[in-house]
Design a protein around this motif. Structure first.
Motif, short mmCIF file in Angstrom:
data_model
loop_
_atom_site.label_atom_id
_atom_site.label_comp_id
_atom_site.label_asym_id
_atom_site.label_seq_id
_atom_site.Cartn_x
_atom_site.Cartn_y
_atom_site.Cartn_z
N MET A 183 0.81 -1.19 0.00
CA MET A 183 0.00 0.00 0.00
C MET A 183 0.86 1.26 0.00
O MET A 183 0.59 2.18 -0.75
CB MET A 183 -0.94 -0.04 1.21
N ALA A 184 1.89 1.28 0.84
CA ALA A 184 2.76 2.45 0.91
C ALA A 184 3.50 2.65 -0.41
O ALA A 184 3.72 3.79 -0.83
CB ALA A 184 3.75 2.32 2.06
N ARG A 185 3.88 1.56 -1.05
CA ARG A 185 4.59 1.66 -2.32
C ARG A 185 3.69 2.29 -3.39
O ARG A 185 4.16 3.10 -4.20
CB ARG A 185 5.07 0.29 -2.77
N MET A 186 2.40 1.95 -3.38
CA MET A 186 1.46 2.56 -4.33
C MET A 186 1.31 4.05 -4.06
O MET A 186 1.28 4.85 -5.00
CB MET A 186 0.10 1.89 -4.23
N ALA A 187 1.23 4.43 -2.80
CA ALA A 187 1.12 5.85 -2.45
C ALA A 187 2.38 6.59 -2.86
O ALA A 187 2.30 7.72 -3.37
CB ALA A 187 0.87 6.00 -0.95
N TRP A 188 3.54 5.97 -2.67
CA TRP A 188 4.80 6.60 -3.07
C TRP A 188 4.82 6.80 -4.59
O TRP A 188 5.16 7.89 -5.07
CB TRP A 188 5.99 5.74 -2.63
N ARG A 189 4.45 5.77 -5.35
CA ARG A 189 4.43 5.89 -6.82
C ARG A 189 3.48 6.98 -7.28
O ARG A 189 3.79 7.74 -8.19
CB ARG A 189 4.03 4.56 -7.44
N ARG A 190 2.31 7.04 -6.65
CA ARG A 190 1.33 8.07 -7.01
C ARG A 190 1.88 9.46 -6.71
O ARG A 190 1.72 10.39 -7.50
CB ARG A 190 0.03 7.82 -6.23
N SER A 191 2.56 9.59 -5.57
CA SER A 191 3.15 10.88 -5.20
C SER A 191 4.26 11.29 -6.15
O SER A 191 4.35 12.45 -6.55
CB SER A 191 3.68 10.82 -3.77
N VAL A 192 5.11 10.35 -6.52
CA VAL A 192 6.18 10.63 -7.48
C VAL A 192 5.59 11.07 -8.81
O VAL A 192 6.03 12.06 -9.41
CB VAL A 192 7.11 9.41 -7.67
N ALA A 193 4.57 10.37 -9.28
CA ALA A 193 3.94 10.72 -10.56
C ALA A 193 3.31 12.11 -10.50
O ALA A 193 3.44 12.89 -11.45
CB ALA A 193 2.89 9.68 -10.92
N GLN A 194 2.66 12.44 -9.39
CA GLN A 194 2.05 13.76 -9.26
C GLN A 194 3.12 14.85 -9.20
O GLN A 194 3.00 15.88 -9.86
CB GLN A 194 1.15 13.83 -8.03
N PHE A 195 4.17 14.62 -8.42
CA PHE A 195 5.25 15.60 -8.31
C PHE A 195 5.91 15.81 -9.67
O PHE A 195 6.07 16.95 -10.12
CB PHE A 195 6.29 15.13 -7.28
N ASP A 196 6.29 14.72 -10.32
CA ASP A 196 6.96 14.83 -11.62
C ASP A 196 6.07 15.45 -12.68
O ASP A 196 6.54 16.22 -13.52
CB ASP A 196 7.46 13.46 -12.08
N GLY A 197 4.78 15.15 -12.64
CA GLY A 197 3.84 15.75 -13.58
C GLY A 197 3.63 17.23 -13.36
O GLY A 197 3.33 17.97 -14.30
N THR A 198 3.79 17.67 -12.14
CA THR A 198 3.61 19.08 -11.80
C THR A 198 4.89 19.88 -12.06
O THR A 198 4.83 21.06 -12.39
CB THR A 198 3.20 19.21 -10.32
N ASP A 199 6.04 19.24 -11.97
CA ASP A 199 7.34 19.90 -12.14
C ASP A 199 7.61 20.13 -13.63
O ASP A 199 8.37 19.41 -14.27
CB ASP A 199 8.43 19.03 -11.51
N ALA A 200 7.00 21.17 -14.18
CA ALA A 200 7.04 21.43 -15.62
C ALA A 200 8.46 21.67 -16.14
O ALA A 200 8.81 21.23 -17.23
CB ALA A 200 6.16 22.63 -15.97
#
Length: 64
Positions: A1-18
């Motif tokens: 579960m934590a690994r999924m949350a980490w992946r989601r957070s990385v994807a959101q951060f990287d997607g926001t970091d234009a």
């Protein structure tokens, strides 16, 4: 579960970091997240005008 949350957070951060500089400017978060925009000053604990990975996720236990 934590690994999924980490992946989601990385994807959101990287997607926001234009500009891909490893930190989020107010302008970048304004295009992606109302929550981050509304809470930017509170989350920016270093007061440098950017959100680091640690500030974005709220802790330093998940290396990026």
């Amino acid at each position: 579960m934590a690994r999924m949350a980490w992946r989601r957070s990385v994807a959101q951060f990287d997607g926001t970091d234009a500009d891909k500089d490893g930190r989020l400017a107010r302008e970048e978060v304004a295009r992606q997240s109302r929550y981050l925009t509304d809470n930017f000053d509170r989350l920016d604990t270093s007061k440098d005008g950017y959100l680091s990975w640690e500030e974005f996720i709220g802790h330093d236990r998940w290396p990026k």
